[in-house]
Design a protein around this motif. Structure first.
Motif, mmCIF file in Angstrom:
data_model
loop_
_atom_site.group_PDB
_atom_site.id
_atom_site.type_symbol
_atom_site.label_atom_id
_atom_site.label_comp_id
_atom_site.label_asym_id
_atom_site.label_seq_id
_atom_site.Cartn_x
_atom_site.Cartn_y
_atom_site.Cartn_z
ATOM 1 N N GLU A 87 -7.591 -8.323 -27.809
ATOM 2 C CA GLU A 87 -8.007 -8.137 -29.202
ATOM 3 C C GLU A 87 -9.451 -7.651 -29.292
ATOM 4 O O GLU A 87 -9.815 -6.939 -30.222
ATOM 5 C CB GLU A 87 -7.795 -9.437 -29.994
ATOM 6 C CG GLU A 87 -6.311 -9.741 -30.177
ATOM 7 C CD GLU A 87 -6.013 -11.026 -30.918
ATOM 8 O OE1 GLU A 87 -6.941 -11.622 -31.507
ATOM 9 O OE2 GLU A 87 -4.849 -11.463 -30.907
ATOM 10 N N LYS A 88 -10.284 -8.057 -28.331
ATOM 11 C CA LYS A 88 -11.656 -7.543 -28.306
ATOM 12 C C LYS A 88 -11.652 -6.080 -27.863
ATOM 13 O O LYS A 88 -12.349 -5.244 -28.427
ATOM 14 C CB LYS A 88 -12.507 -8.387 -27.358
ATOM 15 C CG LYS A 88 -13.957 -7.930 -27.230
ATOM 16 C CD LYS A 88 -14.728 -8.173 -28.514
ATOM 17 C CE LYS A 88 -16.145 -7.642 -28.445
ATOM 18 N NZ LYS A 88 -16.852 -7.833 -29.720
ATOM 19 N N GLU A 91 -11.090 -3.705 -30.529
ATOM 20 C CA GLU A 91 -12.185 -3.470 -31.480
ATOM 21 C C GLU A 91 -13.223 -2.493 -30.939
ATOM 22 O O GLU A 91 -14.060 -2.005 -31.691
ATOM 23 C CB GLU A 91 -12.884 -4.791 -31.825
ATOM 24 C CG GLU A 91 -12.058 -5.691 -32.722
ATOM 25 C CD GLU A 91 -12.794 -6.967 -33.115
ATOM 26 O OE1 GLU A 91 -14.011 -7.059 -32.867
ATOM 27 O OE2 GLU A 91 -12.136 -7.863 -33.652
ATOM 28 N N VAL A 92 -13.231 -2.258 -29.655
ATOM 29 C CA VAL A 92 -14.247 -1.352 -29.101
ATOM 30 C C VAL A 92 -13.650 -0.055 -28.581
ATOM 31 O O VAL A 92 -14.345 0.772 -28.018
ATOM 32 C CB VAL A 92 -15.067 -2.046 -27.979
ATOM 33 C CG1 VAL A 92 -15.830 -3.226 -28.537
ATOM 34 C CG2 VAL A 92 -14.178 -2.470 -26.835
ATOM 35 N N LYS A 93 -12.335 0.120 -28.740
ATOM 36 C CA LYS A 93 -11.701 1.370 -28.325
ATOM 37 C C LYS A 93 -11.092 2.045 -29.539
ATOM 38 O O LYS A 93 -10.630 1.374 -30.459
ATOM 39 C CB LYS A 93 -10.578 1.089 -27.314
ATOM 40 C CG LYS A 93 -11.059 0.604 -25.969
ATOM 41 C CD LYS A 93 -9.863 0.133 -25.163
ATOM 42 C CE LYS A 93 -10.276 -0.365 -23.799
ATOM 43 N NZ LYS A 93 -9.577 0.307 -22.727
ATOM 44 N N THR A 94 -11.024 3.354 -29.518
ATOM 45 C CA THR A 94 -10.315 4.067 -30.577
ATOM 46 C C THR A 94 -8.820 3.783 -30.401
ATOM 47 O O THR A 94 -8.383 3.380 -29.310
ATOM 48 C CB THR A 94 -10.556 5.582 -30.479
ATOM 49 O OG1 THR A 94 -9.945 6.054 -29.277
ATOM 50 C CG2 THR A 94 -12.033 5.916 -30.456
ATOM 51 N N GLN A 97 -7.417 5.313 -27.326
ATOM 52 C CA GLN A 97 -7.884 4.691 -26.074
ATOM 53 C C GLN A 97 -7.224 3.354 -25.821
ATOM 54 O O GLN A 97 -7.117 2.902 -24.686
ATOM 55 C CB GLN A 97 -9.400 4.480 -26.144
ATOM 56 C CG GLN A 97 -10.197 5.753 -26.040
ATOM 57 C CD GLN A 97 -11.655 5.496 -26.350
ATOM 58 O OE1 GLN A 97 -12.009 4.543 -27.030
ATOM 59 N NE2 GLN A 97 -12.515 6.367 -25.860
ATOM 60 N N LYS A 360 -14.973 4.265 -36.457
ATOM 61 C CA LYS A 360 -14.340 4.996 -35.358
ATOM 62 C C LYS A 360 -13.271 4.147 -34.652
ATOM 63 O O LYS A 360 -12.276 4.650 -34.152
ATOM 64 C CB LYS A 360 -15.425 5.386 -34.359
ATOM 65 C CG LYS A 360 -15.117 6.647 -33.580
ATOM 66 C CD LYS A 360 -16.373 7.114 -32.864
ATOM 67 C CE LYS A 360 -16.190 8.473 -32.248
ATOM 68 N NZ LYS A 360 -17.431 8.988 -31.664
ATOM 69 N N THR A 361 -13.538 2.835 -34.592
ATOM 70 C CA THR A 361 -12.595 1.917 -33.952
ATOM 71 C C THR A 361 -12.117 0.915 -34.993
ATOM 72 O O THR A 361 -12.805 0.693 -35.994
ATOM 73 C CB THR A 361 -13.285 1.157 -32.798
ATOM 74 O OG1 THR A 361 -14.395 0.439 -33.343
ATOM 75 C CG2 THR A 361 -13.790 2.114 -31.731
ATOM 76 N N PRO A 362 -10.949 0.286 -34.798
ATOM 77 C CA PRO A 362 -10.479 -0.698 -35.782
ATOM 78 C C PRO A 362 -11.472 -1.853 -35.905
ATOM 79 O O PRO A 362 -12.115 -2.237 -34.926
ATOM 80 C CB PRO A 362 -9.155 -1.182 -35.189
ATOM 81 C CG PRO A 362 -8.724 -0.136 -34.230
ATOM 82 C CD PRO A 362 -9.976 0.480 -33.698
ATOM 83 N N TYR A 363 -11.557 -2.414 -37.112
ATOM 84 C CA TYR A 363 -12.477 -3.530 -37.342
ATOM 85 C C TYR A 363 -11.922 -4.801 -36.721
ATOM 86 O O TYR A 363 -12.657 -5.617 -36.171
ATOM 87 C CB TYR A 363 -12.664 -3.726 -38.843
ATOM 88 C CG TYR A 363 -13.764 -4.690 -39.206
ATOM 89 C CD1 TYR A 363 -15.094 -4.294 -39.202
ATOM 90 C CD2 TYR A 363 -13.464 -6.010 -39.562
ATOM 91 C CE1 TYR A 363 -16.104 -5.170 -39.537
ATOM 92 C CE2 TYR A 363 -14.466 -6.895 -39.895
ATOM 93 C CZ TYR A 363 -15.790 -6.470 -39.877
ATOM 94 O OH TYR A 363 -16.790 -7.352 -40.210
ATOM 95 N N ARG A 364 -10.605 -4.991 -36.816
ATOM 96 C CA ARG A 364 -9.969 -6.183 -36.274
ATOM 97 C C ARG A 364 -8.527 -5.835 -35.958
ATOM 98 O O ARG A 364 -7.846 -5.185 -36.770
ATOM 99 C CB ARG A 364 -10.018 -7.314 -37.309
ATOM 100 C CG ARG A 364 -9.208 -8.556 -36.958
ATOM 101 C CD ARG A 364 -9.925 -9.421 -35.958
ATOM 102 N NE ARG A 364 -9.317 -10.741 -35.841
ATOM 103 C CZ ARG A 364 -8.536 -11.122 -34.797
ATOM 104 N NH1 ARG A 364 -8.268 -10.268 -33.834
ATOM 105 N NH2 ARG A 364 -8.056 -12.345 -34.737
ATOM 106 N N LEU B 142 -15.199 -12.751 -30.593
ATOM 107 C CA LEU B 142 -14.866 -11.834 -31.687
ATOM 108 C C LEU B 142 -15.851 -11.903 -32.854
ATOM 109 O O LEU B 142 -15.647 -11.237 -33.870
ATOM 110 C CB LEU B 142 -13.435 -12.080 -32.175
ATOM 111 C CG LEU B 142 -12.327 -11.631 -31.211
ATOM 112 C CD1 LEU B 142 -10.957 -11.769 -31.850
ATOM 113 C CD2 LEU B 142 -12.523 -10.208 -30.728
ATOM 114 N N LYS B 190 -20.937 0.615 -34.396
ATOM 115 C CA LYS B 190 -19.754 0.502 -33.551
ATOM 116 C C LYS B 190 -19.541 1.750 -32.715
ATOM 117 O O LYS B 190 -19.147 1.686 -31.562
ATOM 118 C CB LYS B 190 -18.516 0.233 -34.416
ATOM 119 C CG LYS B 190 -18.363 -1.221 -34.774
ATOM 120 C CD LYS B 190 -16.923 -1.590 -34.977
ATOM 121 C CE LYS B 190 -16.402 -0.979 -36.249
ATOM 122 N NZ LYS B 190 -15.011 -1.366 -36.490
ATOM 123 N N THR B 194 -19.140 2.444 -28.400
ATOM 124 C CA THR B 194 -17.970 3.010 -27.729
ATOM 125 C C THR B 194 -18.172 4.480 -27.389
ATOM 126 O O THR B 194 -17.226 5.157 -27.030
ATOM 127 C CB THR B 194 -16.727 2.912 -28.642
ATOM 128 O OG1 THR B 194 -17.043 3.582 -29.851
ATOM 129 C CG2 THR B 194 -16.348 1.489 -28.923
#
Lengths: 406, 201
Positions: A87-88, A91-94, A97, A360-364, B142, B190, B194
């Motif tokens: 889940e983390k 949040e840091v990948k598109t 990805q 750019k990446t999902p928030y959650r 998180l 963010k 990335t």
């Protein structure tokens, strides 16, 4: 009861000593989980640590058991040995990805997780999918469901002491992996669904292979029944063992064959219809015995139903694109908003919730794993059963630990 | 579950709890049928009413937003499906929620996982040990940096959502469109994190 703060601050050191009835000098001190578990035990009980290296826990599940003779008084699964914090990573990948992660959450039914994630993204971003791609998703996802059930079948019998069946299961599963390799390029950790379609189009080799595989597996299933399902030793081991009443299914949020083995005809493909499943004629197998055998029978019947779906889908496979011409580039941005998408995996309801702020990446991203809720009921279900039954019950839940630990 | 309660919709079911906000959603857009905001103290009563009416808990999702910490409880029904999202907002300084594990036993693990990831304390959880993260680990993975936090409205109240608000308490402003509904700063923060990976996509 311990306060959360105490539990979180003492590390792995054992809080109990011989003085307060915990670990004594002649025992190896366990970690915090063992020591707390021991403190609730009756003096005459035996505490048994099963796993995470026990073969029937498939390498990565640990269960603490309090035994009265051979009977289980109390059980507590200890998770986290295969936790990877997907889940983390989400949040840091598109979204593009993150797709390979979806092949590695539940490696036995990876395409269902592929589908849950692309489904949530497509719903949020309003991405269209060509009809041919929908059919290819159905066909590959159902092939993958069969390969998952076959592996479960072989491994479950291995857990119960029958070595031979897994050889037959792997023989047939090998053909499935060859077919799926044509479509996905891999044999286990598939990540071949794309936002707006699927990665590869089906060629004649795949279509022909699927057409040949359907009658082949159908001809093998009676042998499976004769060899194993009607075997008296198997039946004695799992019939009336691990009874899960319907209210337990609801209280734990269990789903999949665990719910359907307890008489609840709940299947996401029907309850929350997605893709083109409504075009096919198939049944949702349900059993009412509520025991391990019921779950076994549900999965065996599901193999036949998946074959029915695949047969109809391959015969009516429409011509056209396998990727929508307007499918987004991998670098596309998710619009703001939330979406929840659920699919029926081999183990039950898989859910993906995405909340996006338009970045750019999902928030959650939340990954709802069916095995998580199914295994949660083990402690209650196993109470009062024999230690040997614990193996039969765990196996009947068809757990895939990487999915549970995520 | 009785036949009368099986078909009761959440707006009727939760009415006695006076939800601050309750909306009927368009499942085709969000995958939800209903969404609600409840205060933390009525959560166990809501959980009990829902269980009695045949609802099961799907998951509990923590959420770190500008207004504080939030938890989203997803419920669904096996007899007449339709997803309900119950959201609860907490003060960041004291993120405490009552446990519902004595009602929906499956909540025990969901709560422990949320405690691992967000540091939310669920009072009354029967076994509040870490579930997925190692014991003694510092921090909650998180939680977001101040600069990366978005307002709730930027996530949950976007145009084109097609929801119908059934109840809205006076003074409930959480889902009012924020002035900076699409904050430039968080997106940038963010993106920087990335950048390397995104360029390879």
């Amino acid at each position: 009861m311990h306060s959360t703060e105490t539990l979180r601050s003492h590390g792995t050191a054992c809080p109990a000593t011989s003085a307060d009835g915990g670990c004594t000098d002649d025992q190896i001190a366990g970690d915090g989980y063992t020591c707390r578990f021991e403190q609730g035990a009756r003096p005459e009980s035996l505490i048994l640590n099963m796993g995470p290296q026990h073969p029937s826990t498939h390498g990565v599940l640990r269960v603490l058991l309090e035994l009265d003779g051979e009977y289980i008084v109390r059980a507590e699964p200890v998770l986290g040995y295969l936790h990877r914090m997907h889940e983390k990573m989400a949040e840091v990948k598109t979204p593009a990805q993150f797709m390979p992660n979806m092949g590695r959450v539940d490696y036995l039914h990876a395409l269902a997780w592929n589908w849950a994630y692309v489904g949530a993204v497509e719903k949020l971003a309003g991405i269209e999918i060509p009809e041919r791609a929908e059919y290819l998703r159905v066909i590959t996802c159902e092939l993958n469901r069969i390969s998952s059930h076959l592996l479960w079948w072989g491994a479950y019998l291995l857990d119960l002491g029958a070595f031979t069946p897994i050889m037959y299961a792997f023989d047939d599963r090998e053909m499935l992996l060859d077919l799926l390799q044509l479509m996905t390029g891999s044999r286990l950790t598939y990540s071949s669904f794309r936002f707006g379609g699927v990665y590869t189009d089906a060629g004649p080799a795949f279509v022909q292979g699927v057409r040949q595989f359907i009658p082949h597996l159908r001809s093998r299933l009676p042998m499976y029944t004769a060899l194993v399902t009607e075997n008296i030793i198997l039946r004695r081991r799992i019939e009336e063992v691990g009874v899960i009443p319907q209210d337990m299914v609801t209280r734990y949020g269990a789903s999949g064959p665990v719910a359907r083995g307890s008489g609840i005809a709940y299947d996401v493909r029907r309850a929350e219809p997605y893709s083109v499943y409504d075009r096919f004629d198939y049944e949702i197998p349900v059993r009412h015995e509520e025991c391990s055998m019921a779950r076994y029978m549900v999965r065996m019947a599901e193999i036949e139903q998946s074959l029915r779906i695949i047969e109809q889908a391959i015969e009516s496979l429409p011509e056209g694109e396998h990727m929508h011409p307007k499918a987004p580039k991998p670098s596309f941005k998710l619009p703001a908003g939330e979406s929840y998408f659920a699919v029926e995996g081999a183990r039950g309801k898989i859910g993906v919730w995405i909340a996006s702020d338009g970045g750019k990446t999902p928030y959650r991203v939340k990954l709802r794993a069916p095995g998580f809720s199914n295994l949660a009921l083990f402690a209650e279900c196993a109470r009062g059963t024999l230690l040997a039954d614990a193996v039969a019950i765990l196996g009947s839940l068809d757990m895939v630990i990487p999915e549970i630990d995520r | 579950m009785t036949p009368e309660t099986a078909s009761v919709t959440p707006d009727v079911l939760l009415a006695p709890l006076d939800p601050a906000y309750l909306a009927e959603e368009n499942p085709a857009r969000t995958g939800l049928r209903w969404s609600a905001f409840l205060s933390a103290d009525v959560l166990p009563r809501a959980a009990a009413l829902l269980l009695e009416a045949g609802w099961h808990l799907e998951d509990i999702c923590g959420l770190d937003v500008r207004e504080g910490l939030a938890a989203v409880y997803h419920f669904d029904r096996m007899t007449s499906p339709g997803r309900l999202a119950i959201r609860v907002l907490m003060d960041r300084a004291a993120p405490v929620l009552p446990s519902i594990a004595d009602i929906h036993q499956g909540a025990e693990w969901h709560e422990r996982e949320t405690a691992d990831f967000y540091g939310i304390v669920f009072t009354g959880n029967p076994n509040p040990a870490p579930l997925l993260l190692p014991e003694g680990m510092q921090g909650h993975p998180l939680l977001k940096d101040d600069a990366a936090r978005a307002p709730l409205a930027a996530l949950l109240a976007v145009p084109g959502r097609e929801d119908t608000v059934l109840r809205k308490a006076e003074g409930f402003t959480l889902l009012d469109p924020a002035e900076d509904a699409k904050p430039a700063k968080p997106a940038k923060a963010k993106a920087a994190a990335t950048e390397e990976g995104a360029d390879n996509a």
